[in-house]
Design a protein around this motif. Structure first.
Motif, PDB file in Angstrom:
ATOM      1  N   GLU A   1       0.836  -1.197   0.000  1.00  0.00           N
ATOM      2  CA  GLU A   1       0.000   0.000   0.000  1.00  0.00           C
ATOM      3  C   GLU A   1       0.871   1.246   0.000  1.00  0.00           C
ATOM      4  OE1 GLU A   1      -3.368   0.630   0.073  1.00  0.00           O
ATOM      5  OE2 GLU A   1      -3.683  -1.476  -0.402  1.00  0.00           O
ATOM      6  N   PHE A   2       1.927   1.256   0.787  1.00  0.00           N
ATOM      7  CA  PHE A   2       2.807   2.417   0.903  1.00  0.00           C
ATOM      8  C   PHE A   2       3.519   2.709  -0.407  1.00  0.00           C
ATOM      9  CE2 PHE A   2       6.737   4.570   2.221  1.00  0.00           C
ATOM     10  CZ  PHE A   2       6.174   5.668   2.846  1.00  0.00           C
ATOM     11  N   ASN A   3       3.986   1.641  -1.068  1.00  0.00           N
ATOM     12  CA  ASN A   3       4.705   1.814  -2.316  1.00  0.00           C
ATOM     13  C   ASN A   3       3.774   2.208  -3.460  1.00  0.00           C
ATOM     14  OD1 ASN A   3       7.168   1.301  -1.165  1.00  0.00           O
ATOM     15  ND2 ASN A   3       7.066  -0.908  -1.564  1.00  0.00           N
ATOM     16  N   SER A   4       2.541   1.728  -3.441  1.00  0.00           N
ATOM     17  CA  SER A   4       1.616   2.068  -4.523  1.00  0.00           C
ATOM     18  C   SER A   4       1.215   3.529  -4.459  1.00  0.00           C
ATOM     19  CB  SER A   4       0.394   1.170  -4.482  1.00  0.00           C
ATOM     20  OG  SER A   4      -0.370   1.504  -3.353  1.00  0.00           O
ATOM     21  N   CYS A   5       1.228   4.084  -3.302  1.00  0.00           N
ATOM     22  CA  CYS A   5       0.858   5.484  -3.120  1.00  0.00           C
ATOM     23  C   CYS A   5       2.001   6.361  -3.556  1.00  0.00           C
ATOM     24  CB  CYS A   5       0.518   5.728  -1.663  1.00  0.00           C
ATOM     25  SG  CYS A   5       0.134   7.441  -1.321  1.00  0.00           S
ATOM     26  N   ASN A   6       1.657   7.424  -4.218  1.00  0.00           N
ATOM     27  CA  ASN A   6       2.675   8.391  -4.608  1.00  0.00           C
ATOM     28  C   ASN A   6       3.052   9.154  -3.360  1.00  0.00           C
ATOM     29  OD1 ASN A   6       4.309  10.214  -5.798  1.00  0.00           O
ATOM     30  ND2 ASN A   6       2.784  10.957  -7.261  1.00  0.00           N
ATOM     31  N   PHE A   7       4.291   9.035  -2.951  1.00  0.00           N
ATOM     32  CA  PHE A   7       4.730   9.639  -1.687  1.00  0.00           C
ATOM     33  C   PHE A   7       4.585  11.144  -1.709  1.00  0.00           C
ATOM     34  CE2 PHE A   7       7.990  10.727   1.509  1.00  0.00           C
ATOM     35  CZ  PHE A   7       7.433  10.041   2.569  1.00  0.00           C
ATOM     36  N   GLN A   8       4.806  11.744  -2.852  1.00  0.00           N
ATOM     37  CA  GLN A   8       4.694  13.193  -2.983  1.00  0.00           C
ATOM     38  C   GLN A   8       3.245  13.643  -2.772  1.00  0.00           C
ATOM     39  OE1 GLN A   8       7.186  15.357  -3.574  1.00  0.00           O
ATOM     40  NE2 GLN A   8       8.754  13.775  -3.588  1.00  0.00           N
ATOM     41  N   SER A   9       2.320  12.892  -3.363  1.00  0.00           N
ATOM     42  CA  SER A   9       0.913  13.272  -3.228  1.00  0.00           C
ATOM     43  C   SER A   9       0.434  13.073  -1.783  1.00  0.00           C
ATOM     44  CB  SER A   9       0.047  12.472  -4.196  1.00  0.00           C
ATOM     45  OG  SER A   9       0.041  11.120  -3.827  1.00  0.00           O
ATOM     46  N   CYS A  10       1.022  12.092  -1.103  1.00  0.00           N
ATOM     47  CA  CYS A  10       0.635  11.867   0.292  1.00  0.00           C
ATOM     48  C   CYS A  10       1.100  13.011   1.161  1.00  0.00           C
ATOM     49  CB  CYS A  10       1.217  10.553   0.804  1.00  0.00           C
ATOM     50  SG  CYS A  10       0.420   9.120   0.113  1.00  0.00           S
ATOM     51  N   LEU A  11       2.224  13.582   0.853  1.00  0.00           N
ATOM     52  CA  LEU A  11       2.726  14.690   1.654  1.00  0.00           C
ATOM     53  C   LEU A  11       1.913  15.958   1.435  1.00  0.00           C
ATOM     54  CD1 LEU A  11       6.594  14.266   1.332  1.00  0.00           C
ATOM     55  CD2 LEU A  11       5.165  13.862   3.326  1.00  0.00           C
ATOM     56  N   LYS A  12       1.339  16.137   0.256  1.00  0.00           N
ATOM     57  CA  LYS A  12       0.584  17.342  -0.048  1.00  0.00           C
ATOM     58  C   LYS A  12      -0.834  17.331   0.541  1.00  0.00           C
ATOM     59  CE  LYS A  12       3.009  18.329  -4.304  1.00  0.00           C
ATOM     60  NZ  LYS A  12       2.919  18.403  -5.751  1.00  0.00           N
ATOM     61  N   ARG A  13      -1.290  16.180   0.935  1.00  0.00           N
ATOM     62  CA  ARG A  13      -2.660  16.098   1.488  1.00  0.00           C
ATOM     63  C   ARG A  13      -2.719  16.760   2.847  1.00  0.00           C
ATOM     64  NH1 ARG A  13      -4.488   9.977   1.201  1.00  0.00           N
ATOM     65  NH2 ARG A  13      -6.165  10.763   2.496  1.00  0.00           N
ATOM     66  N   ASN A  14      -3.798  17.476   3.074  1.00  0.00           N
ATOM     67  CA  ASN A  14      -4.033  18.107   4.369  1.00  0.00           C
ATOM     68  C   ASN A  14      -4.965  17.194   5.173  1.00  0.00           C
ATOM     69  OD1 ASN A  14      -4.455  19.710   6.543  1.00  0.00           O
ATOM     70  ND2 ASN A  14      -5.103  21.507   5.383  1.00  0.00           N
ATOM     71  N   PHE A  15      -4.367  16.342   5.959  1.00  0.00           N
ATOM     72  CA  PHE A  15      -5.152  15.364   6.712  1.00  0.00           C
ATOM     73  C   PHE A  15      -6.051  16.032   7.767  1.00  0.00           C
ATOM     74  CE2 PHE A  15      -1.602  12.784   5.172  1.00  0.00           C
ATOM     75  CZ  PHE A  15      -2.304  11.770   4.569  1.00  0.00           C
ATOM     76  N   ILE A  16      -5.608  17.111   8.343  1.00  0.00           N
ATOM     77  CA  ILE A  16      -6.388  17.799   9.377  1.00  0.00           C
ATOM     78  C   ILE A  16      -7.663  18.370   8.778  1.00  0.00           C
ATOM     79  CG2 ILE A  16      -6.402  19.728  10.994  1.00  0.00           C
ATOM     80  CD1 ILE A  16      -3.399  19.248  11.345  1.00  0.00           C
ATOM     81  N   ALA A  17      -7.563  18.994   7.614  1.00  0.00           N
ATOM     82  CA  ALA A  17      -8.740  19.557   6.952  1.00  0.00           C
ATOM     83  C   ALA A  17      -9.705  18.451   6.552  1.00  0.00           C
ATOM     84  CB  ALA A  17      -8.325  20.387   5.752  1.00  0.00           C
ATOM     85  N   GLU A  18      -9.149  17.344   6.031  1.00  0.00           N
ATOM     86  CA  GLU A  18     -10.000  16.213   5.655  1.00  0.00           C
ATOM     87  C   GLU A  18     -10.746  15.675   6.871  1.00  0.00           C
ATOM     88  OE1 GLU A  18      -8.054  13.068   3.542  1.00  0.00           O
ATOM     89  OE2 GLU A  18      -7.084  14.485   2.180  1.00  0.00           O
ATOM     90  N   ASN A  19     -10.039  15.528   7.966  1.00  0.00           N
ATOM     91  CA  ASN A  19     -10.684  15.033   9.189  1.00  0.00           C
ATOM     92  C   ASN A  19     -11.758  16.002   9.686  1.00  0.00           C
ATOM     93  OD1 ASN A  19      -9.224  12.683   9.276  1.00  0.00           O
ATOM     94  ND2 ASN A  19      -7.668  13.490  10.675  1.00  0.00           N
ATOM     95  N   ALA A  20     -11.494  17.303   9.562  1.00  0.00           N
ATOM     96  CA  ALA A  20     -12.489  18.298   9.996  1.00  0.00           C
ATOM     97  C   ALA A  20     -13.741  18.198   9.140  1.00  0.00           C
ATOM     98  CB  ALA A  20     -11.896  19.703   9.936  1.00  0.00           C
ATOM     99  N   ARG A  21     -13.548  18.053   7.793  1.00  0.00           N
ATOM    100  CA  ARG A  21     -14.714  17.925   6.905  1.00  0.00           C
ATOM    101  C   ARG A  21     -15.498  16.660   7.226  1.00  0.00           C
ATOM    102  NH1 ARG A  21     -11.200  20.043   3.109  1.00  0.00           N
ATOM    103  NH2 ARG A  21     -10.595  18.004   2.352  1.00  0.00           N
ATOM    104  N   LYS A  22     -14.809  15.578   7.445  1.00  0.00           N
ATOM    105  CA  LYS A  22     -15.482  14.316   7.786  1.00  0.00           C
ATOM    106  C   LYS A  22     -16.217  14.413   9.117  1.00  0.00           C
ATOM    107  CE  LYS A  22     -12.381  11.226   5.255  1.00  0.00           C
ATOM    108  NZ  LYS A  22     -11.375  10.175   5.383  1.00  0.00           N
ATOM    109  N   ALA A  23     -15.603  15.110  10.053  1.00  0.00           N
ATOM    110  CA  ALA A  23     -16.232  15.266  11.372  1.00  0.00           C
ATOM    111  C   ALA A  23     -17.511  16.099  11.268  1.00  0.00           C
ATOM    112  CB  ALA A  23     -15.258  15.907  12.351  1.00  0.00           C
ATOM    113  N   LYS A  24     -17.481  17.152  10.401  1.00  0.00           N
ATOM    114  CA  LYS A  24     -18.686  17.969  10.234  1.00  0.00           C
ATOM    115  C   LYS A  24     -19.785  17.201   9.522  1.00  0.00           C
ATOM    116  CE  LYS A  24     -16.555  22.522  10.224  1.00  0.00           C
ATOM    117  NZ  LYS A  24     -16.213  23.700   9.412  1.00  0.00           N
ATOM    118  N   ALA A  25     -19.398  16.377   8.558  1.00  0.00           N
ATOM    119  CA  ALA A  25     -20.382  15.632   7.776  1.00  0.00           C
ATOM    120  C   ALA A  25     -20.933  14.427   8.538  1.00  0.00           C
ATOM    121  CB  ALA A  25     -19.745  15.168   6.467  1.00  0.00           C
ATOM    122  N   ALA A  26     -20.204  13.933   9.480  1.00  0.00           N
ATOM    123  CA  ALA A  26     -20.642  12.742  10.217  1.00  0.00           C
ATOM    124  C   ALA A  26     -21.839  13.078  11.106  1.00  0.00           C
ATOM    125  CB  ALA A  26     -19.490  12.210  11.065  1.00  0.00           C
ATOM    126  N   PRO A  27     -22.794  12.176  11.180  1.00  0.00           N
ATOM    127  CA  PRO A  27     -23.955  12.432  12.044  1.00  0.00           C
ATOM    128  C   PRO A  27     -23.539  12.427  13.522  1.00  0.00           C
ATOM    129  CG  PRO A  27     -24.026  10.188  11.220  1.00  0.00           C
ATOM    130  CD  PRO A  27     -22.870  10.882  10.529  1.00  0.00           C
TER     131      PRO A  27
END
Length: 172
Positions: free
Chosen positions: A17-43
């Motif tokens: 899984e780690f090798n299939s993922c583009n390491f550069q694209s993983c570094l550019k992701r904002n995990f905190i923002a994604e988690n915040a959006r998921k938390a707001k959308a979650a019931p």
């Protein structure tokens, strides 16, 4: 190896899984923002007891808003009038303390009728006595006069009794 392919949590699976993922694209992701959006959308999960408590509090608030302070509720007014009526009936059914035991008060109408009959009979007896001769020569005249006088005295006593404001009759 067939075992490692079936289990997802193995180390090989992680490396794949780690090798299939583009390491550069993983570094550019904002995990905190994604988690915040998921938390707001979650019931939002709320404890059922808290929901129940809120509903009870709303009902209480509605009742207190509709409650008029200083007024007596209708059911209490009805109960008080019912108590008064029961007390009135109880007093009406109580025996009169002035009436002797075993006696009943005579009706006013019946008393007046009896009194008028007694007065008429007294008048009749008085006229009979007035029509009798003054001399009592015979025994029969003497006995008749005594009999009329005794009846007259009985009628006078009865008239005194029935002239009272209340007449009591003995029950059988």
């Amino acid at each position: 190896q067939w075992y490692q392919r079936r289990v997802r949590g193995t180390i090989d699976h992680f490396y794949r899984e780690f090798n299939s993922c583009n390491f550069q694209s993983c570094l550019k992701r904002n995990f905190i923002a994604e988690n915040a959006r998921k938390a707001k959308a979650a019931p939002i999960r709320v404890d059922p007891m808290k929901i129940h408590d809120r509903e009870v509090a709303k009902k209480k608030e509605e009742v207190t808003k509709s409650y008029q302070r200083g007024t007596v509720p209708d059911y209490l007014k009805e109960r008080v009038s019912q108590w008064k009526e029961e007390e009135r009936q109880r007093i009406a059914n109580l025996p009169d303390p002035t009436v002797p035991e075993g006696h009943v008060v005579m009706d006013q109408k019946e008393k007046e009728e009896t009194l008028s009959v007694l007065i008429k009979s007294k008048e009749r007896l008085v006229t009979q006595l007035q029509n009798m001769p003054l001399r009592n020569d015979t025994l029969r005249l003497h006995n008749t006069r005594n009999e009329l006088e005794s009846k007259l005295s009985e009628i006078d006593d009865a008239i005194k009794i029935f002239s009272r404001p209340r007449v009591f009759i003995k029950q059988e």
